[in-house]
Design a protein around this motif. Structure first.
Motif, PDB file in Angstrom:
ATOM      1  N   VAL A 122       0.827  -1.216   0.000  1.00  0.00           N
ATOM      2  CA  VAL A 122       0.000   0.000   0.000  1.00  0.00           C
ATOM      3  C   VAL A 122       0.860   1.264   0.000  1.00  0.00           C
ATOM      4  O   VAL A 122       0.637   2.195   0.769  1.00  0.00           O
ATOM      5  CB  VAL A 122      -1.001   0.015   1.181  1.00  0.00           C
ATOM      6  CG1 VAL A 122      -2.130   1.007   0.909  1.00  0.00           C
ATOM      7  CG2 VAL A 122      -1.575  -1.346   1.448  1.00  0.00           C
ATOM      8  N   LYS A 123       1.877   1.262  -0.845  1.00  0.00           N
ATOM      9  CA  LYS A 123       2.692   2.455  -1.087  1.00  0.00           C
ATOM     10  C   LYS A 123       2.403   2.944  -2.504  1.00  0.00           C
ATOM     11  O   LYS A 123       2.317   2.143  -3.437  1.00  0.00           O
ATOM     12  CB  LYS A 123       4.184   2.139  -0.962  1.00  0.00           C
ATOM     13  CG  LYS A 123       4.709   2.021   0.451  1.00  0.00           C
ATOM     14  CD  LYS A 123       6.214   1.840   0.413  1.00  0.00           C
ATOM     15  CE  LYS A 123       6.828   1.821   1.804  1.00  0.00           C
ATOM     16  NZ  LYS A 123       8.308   1.673   1.736  1.00  0.00           N
ATOM     17  N   GLU A 124       2.262   4.256  -2.647  1.00  0.00           N
ATOM     18  CA  GLU A 124       2.037   4.826  -3.967  1.00  0.00           C
ATOM     19  C   GLU A 124       3.372   4.933  -4.691  1.00  0.00           C
ATOM     20  O   GLU A 124       4.300   5.588  -4.205  1.00  0.00           O
ATOM     21  CB  GLU A 124       1.396   6.204  -3.858  1.00  0.00           C
ATOM     22  CG  GLU A 124       0.800   6.703  -5.162  1.00  0.00           C
ATOM     23  CD  GLU A 124      -0.483   5.994  -5.533  1.00  0.00           C
ATOM     24  OE1 GLU A 124      -0.753   5.852  -6.731  1.00  0.00           O
ATOM     25  OE2 GLU A 124      -1.225   5.575  -4.622  1.00  0.00           O
ATOM     26  N   GLN A 125       3.463   4.262  -5.833  1.00  0.00           N
ATOM     27  CA  GLN A 125       4.699   4.250  -6.600  1.00  0.00           C
ATOM     28  C   GLN A 125       4.476   4.921  -7.952  1.00  0.00           C
ATOM     29  O   GLN A 125       3.471   4.689  -8.617  1.00  0.00           O
ATOM     30  CB  GLN A 125       5.190   2.814  -6.822  1.00  0.00           C
ATOM     31  CG  GLN A 125       5.386   2.011  -5.559  1.00  0.00           C
ATOM     32  CD  GLN A 125       6.599   2.434  -4.746  1.00  0.00           C
ATOM     33  OE1 GLN A 125       7.368   3.298  -5.156  1.00  0.00           O
ATOM     34  NE2 GLN A 125       6.781   1.829  -3.579  1.00  0.00           N
ATOM     35  N   MET A 126       5.409   5.753  -8.362  1.00  0.00           N
ATOM     36  CA  MET A 126       5.352   6.422  -9.658  1.00  0.00           C
ATOM     37  C   MET A 126       6.422   5.849 -10.575  1.00  0.00           C
ATOM     38  O   MET A 126       7.611   5.891 -10.238  1.00  0.00           O
ATOM     39  CB  MET A 126       5.557   7.928  -9.488  1.00  0.00           C
ATOM     40  CG  MET A 126       5.543   8.706 -10.798  1.00  0.00           C
ATOM     41  SD  MET A 126       5.742  10.493 -10.575  1.00  0.00           S
ATOM     42  CE  MET A 126       7.461  10.573 -10.044  1.00  0.00           C
TER      43      MET A 126
END
Length: 489
Positions: A122-126
Motif C-alpha cells: 500500500v505504497k504509492e509508486q510512480m
C-alpha cells in the motif's frame, strides 16, 4: 585453503576478484529472473538458506575454481555474502544499467511517460519511462525508475521528477513530450503535472494516452444505448455470481466445456491456440483496456444505424483532444510514408515547424518549405523508400541512406513526431513487473532495493550488455574495502 602473509598480495587479490565475480554471477541470475535473495532461515543448519546462498553453494559444487575462493575457503572476515554486500552489488548493477541508457540517450530530446500505482504494501509508486530516438533512428522507451511518492498531487509529482532529473543529469529543457493516462493530477489544464512542466518548457507537448482515450470513448458509446447497458449488467452479474463460489464457477466451466465438445464433434468450431479455449471472466472497468471493445463490436449489430455509433465516437474523440493537439497530430500525419507519401502537405509541415520555434531558427523556418519540396521528390523516386508503412521505419531508412544529412530539417520533424507518445503501455508493464518483484511474501522490500531490482529486471537487454568489470569497479568505489581491486586494462 589457508591465507598467510606469504601467500602474497597478488594471490589474495586474484582470489578476491574470483570471489566477487562468482557472487556477481549469482546476483545477475537472480535479478534477471526477478527472484528473492534471502531465505527465512539463513543459518548454517538450515535446509534452505535462500536463493542467494543456495545458488552460490550449488555454483561452487559445480565449479572447483569457485569452490576454492568461496564459503569455507574464503577468509572469515571477507566472504562477501552479507546482505549489505548483496544490496551494494545490486545497486551497482542498476546504476551501470541506467548509465548505459543515459549514454545511449546522450543530449537528445526525449519524452516523459508517467503513471502511478499502489504496490502490495500500500505504497504509492510512480513509474518513470523516457522515450527517445537513438542514433539509428529507432524509437526507444526505457524504464528509468520507480519512485515512492507520499501524495499524488501535481506538486509532489513535479518535485519527484525534478529530483530524479537532477540525479540523472536530465534537463526539462530537453523534454519534447509528455504522456499520461489523463488523471486530473497529471493532465489538469491549470494545476496538473502537465501544466507545471509546460510552464518551464512550452515545447513539452502533452498527448493523452490514445489507448485510454479510445477506451473511455467506447465506454461512453456503450452507455448511450440501453441494449449495451443491459448486456454489461448481465455480464457483471454472471462474473459476481460465479466468482463468489468455487462450485458455481466449476459448474459454469463444465457446462461450457460440454457445449464446446459437442460443437467440436460436429465440426462447427475449430480448436487451436487462442481458439475456443478456456479464459477467465473479469469485471469490466472504464480504464481497463478492451473490457468494452469486444462487447461494443457485437452489440453494435443491434443498433438501428451504424452512423449513429460513428457520430457519437467522433463527437467524443473531438471532445477529448485539445485544439492544439488536434492541429499537431494533423500536421504530423503529413509525414506518413504510406501509399507513396500520399498525405504529404508541405504547408501543414511548415506549420509543424512553428510548433517548435526553439528547434527551428528563423532562417530554418524560411528554408524548410524548399527542403520539403526537394525531399518529397527525392523519396518518391527512390525505390529504397517503397513499401515503408510507418514513421519509425521511415526514420531508420533515412539514417541508413544518410538522407538525414541531406534533409536535416525534415529528419528533425520526423524525430520530433516520433517523440510524441501514443500509449503508456511501457509504464503499465512496469507495474506488472513490480508485482513479480514485490509480492505479498516480499512486501517488506525497501524502495531502493525494489527500484534497483526493477531497473535490471525490466531492462534485461541493456543489463546483459553491461560488463562485469564496470559493476565491480563501481561496487569497489562505494566505500573503503578490506581488499583492493585493481583495474583490468
Amino acid at each position: 585453503m589457508e591465507y598467510s602473509f606469504s601467500s602474497g598480495k597478488h594471490e589474495l587479490e586474484v582470489a578476491y576478484r574470483k570471489r566477487l565475480t562468482s557472487i556477481l554471477k549469482v546476483i545477475r541470475f537472480l535479478l534477471l529472473q526477478g527472484l528473492p535473495f534471502r531465505g527465512h532461515d539463513e543459518s548454517s543448519t538450515s535446509s534452505n538458506r535462500g536463493n542467494f546462498l543456495e545458488l552460490l553453494k550449488w555454483y561452487s559444487s559445480e565449479c572447483p575454481e569457485v569452490a576454492a575462493v568461496v564459503g569455507m575457503n574464503a577468509p572469515g572476515n571477507n566472504q562477501m555474502i552479507a546482505l549489505k554486500i548483496q544490496k551494494q552489488l545490486v545497486n551497482a548493477c542498476a546504476v551501470e544499467t541506467t548509465n548505459a541508457i543515459l549514454d545511449d540517450l546522450g543530449d537528445r530530446w526525449f519524452t516523459l511517460l508517467l503513471d502511478e500505482a499502489r504496490d502490495c504494501s500500500v505504497k504509492e509508486q510512480m513509474a518513470v519511462v523516457i522515450r527517445y530516438v537513438n542514433k539509428y533512428g529507432e524509437v526507444i522507451e526505457r524504464f528509468m525508475a520507480v519512485v515512492h511518492v507520499t501524495t499524488t498531487t501535481a506538486a509532489c509529482l513535479k518535485e519527484a521528477i525534478d529530483s530524479l532529473f537532477a540525479k540523472y543529469g536530465l534537463s526539462v529543457a530537453r523534454l519534447r513530450g509528455q504522456g499520461y493516462d489523463g488523471a486530473s493530477n497529471m493532465s489538469g489544464e491549470f494545476n496538473g503535472l502537465k501544466s507545471l512542466i509546460m510552464k518551464e518548457n512550452p515545447y513539452a507537448l502533452y498527448v493523452h494516452c490514445f489507448a485510454h482515450q479510445l477506451q473511455l470513448v467506447v465506454v461512453v458509446v456503450a452507455q448511450a444505448n440501453q441494449y449495451v447497458c443491459d448486456f454489461m449488467w448481465i455480464v457483471g452479474s454472471i462474473v459476481n455470481t460465479s466468482a463468489s463460489s468455487c462450485k458455481r464457477a466449476d459448474k459454469l466451466r463444465q457446462l461450457e466445456h460440454d457445449r464446446k465438445v459437442k460443437l467440436l464433434e460436429r465440426g462447427e468450431i475449430s480448436s487451436g491456440r487462442g481458439l475456443n479455449q478456456e479464459t477467465s471472466l473479469a469485471r469490466h472497468g472504464d480504464t481497463r483496456w478492451g473490457s468494452h471493445h469486444s462487447t461494443l463490436c457485437r452489440i453494435e449489430q443491434m443498433w438501428p444505424s451504424v452512423i449513429e455509433v460513428i457520430d457519437i465516437i467522433l463527437q467524443e474523440m473531438d471532445s477529448r483532444f485539445s485544439e492544439t493537439t488536434t492541429d499537431l497530430l494533423i500536421n504530423i500525419s503529413c509525414l506518413d510514408p504510406r501509399n507513396s507519401f500520399s498525405r504529404f502537405d508541405a504547408q501543414k509541415l511548415v506549420r509543424l515547424a512553428h510548433f517548435y520555434e526553439d528547434d527551428f531558427s528563423w532562417n530554418e523556418r524560411m528554408l524548410v518549405e524548399q527542403e520539403l519540396e526537394t525531399y518529397i521528390d527525392d523519396v518518391r523516386s527512390d525505390e529504397r523508400f517503397e513499401g515503408i508503412s510507418d514513421l519509425g521505419a521511415l526514420a531508420k531508412k533515412m539514417i541508413e541512406t544518410m538522407k538525414n544529412r541531406v534533409f536535416p530539417l525534415v529528419y528533425r520533424m520526423i524525430e520530433l513526431a516520433l517523440l510524441l507518445p501514443v500509449a503508456t503501455a511501457t509504464v503499465e508493464r512496469v507495474f506488472s513487473a513490480m508485482n513479480i518483484v514485490k509480492t505479498d511474501l516480499r512486501n517488506r522490500i525497501g524502495d531502493e532495493w525494489m527500484n534497483d531490482s526493477l531497473v535490471v529486471y525490466i531492462k534485461k537487454d541493456v543489463f546483459n550488455t553491461v560488463d562485469n568489470e564496470l559493476i565491480l569497479q563501481r561496487f569497489q568505489n562505494m566505500e573503503s574495502r578490506r581488499m583492493q581491486l585493481s583495474r583490468i586494462r
